[in-house]
Design an enzyme around this catalytic site. Sequence first.
Site, PDB file in Angstrom:
ATOM      1  N   ASP A 150      28.427  44.795  41.673  1.00 32.83           N
ATOM      2  CA  ASP A 150      29.369  45.911  41.863  1.00 32.83           C
ATOM      3  C   ASP A 150      30.029  46.391  40.577  1.00 32.83           C
ATOM      4  OD1 ASP A 150      30.858  43.647  41.544  1.00 32.83           O
ATOM      5  OD2 ASP A 150      31.779  43.694  43.521  1.00 32.83           O
ATOM      6  N   HIS A 173      32.801  49.186  40.163  1.00 32.35           N
ATOM      7  CA  HIS A 173      34.003  48.492  39.703  1.00 32.35           C
ATOM      8  C   HIS A 173      34.259  48.641  38.216  1.00 32.35           C
ATOM      9  CE1 HIS A 173      34.329  45.522  43.359  1.00 32.35           C
ATOM     10  NE2 HIS A 173      34.518  46.789  43.683  1.00 32.35           N
TER      11      HIS A 173
END
Length: 324
Positions: A150, A173
């Site tokens: 992520d 992220h």
Amino acid sequence: MIPCKMIQVLLSTIFFYYSSAANPSYINVQNFGAKPNGKSDCTKAFLSAWAAACATTQPATIYVPAGRYLLRNAIFSGNSCKNKAITIRIDGTLVAPTDYKVIGNAGNWLKFYRVTGVSIYGGTLDGGGVKLWACKSSGKSCPKGATVRDDCVSIGPGTSNLWIENLSCGPGHGISIGSLGWDMQEEGVQNVTVKTATFTGTQNGVRVKTWARPSNAFVRDVLFQHVVIQNAQNPIIIDQNYCPDHQNCPTEGSGVRISDITYQDVHGTSASQVAVKFVCSKTKPCSGIRLDGVNLTYRNKPAVASCANADGMASGVVQPTSCF
């Protein structure tokens, strides 16, 4: 644009930037069977090209021509690599499988492990993360996603002399140093530069994250420079109480010592009012944090900064106002 977790870096000396470089020793991935149609699995061809580059002690360039190359999970390991001067030049796009469950249930997509002297130039990495994030936003049952897939770039323990330049990323992220500090005996991260990067619609912009556990790890000498952040939830964040599942979280206090982190010319917009957040260790507070020319706004309200156990200084125009 990098739409999700692309690369994990562990125990490495590695450089990312866009440029052109002459090198007489090209290893073309197409010569190992890579097809630029975005449908044929090119994983074996890329790993074979990596093995060929590692087999020589002479500087080598792995060349990825224009086109789209489908890659499944691939680990580029330096454990048996003789070569300390490998250039990867990408003129094409590396594509994750269209079924995001394939990557979502794995540990990572592309991973560079124990490598030294690797340079990556150019290219686009398409992790197909938009579909996974849309699934998560819908409230449906979705794969958790790789705990390191992520982040656009995940910088792991032992990383040193890392240069990342001209990066565009989103969603996902953002760039993360960590997570660090899960183990007591853990190598640190040092001498990292992230320069000329853009984050669009990410959860975080530039982040350092550590577990609240005893550890001898460290993060030091990091520069985030010329960074544009567009509508990130946490544009600038240090989180030393990292616990993504919010269950059975450690509370001993992080032993990871964070020092000499500079944020220079970072500007853009925040999706939350707290645009700068330093949640540092209660046992080893952050030191030497520098904000230089930081300008982050939040809608029609003033953005704010939040500090806990953090010491540093601000220079130039800094918005939100420093909390040191």
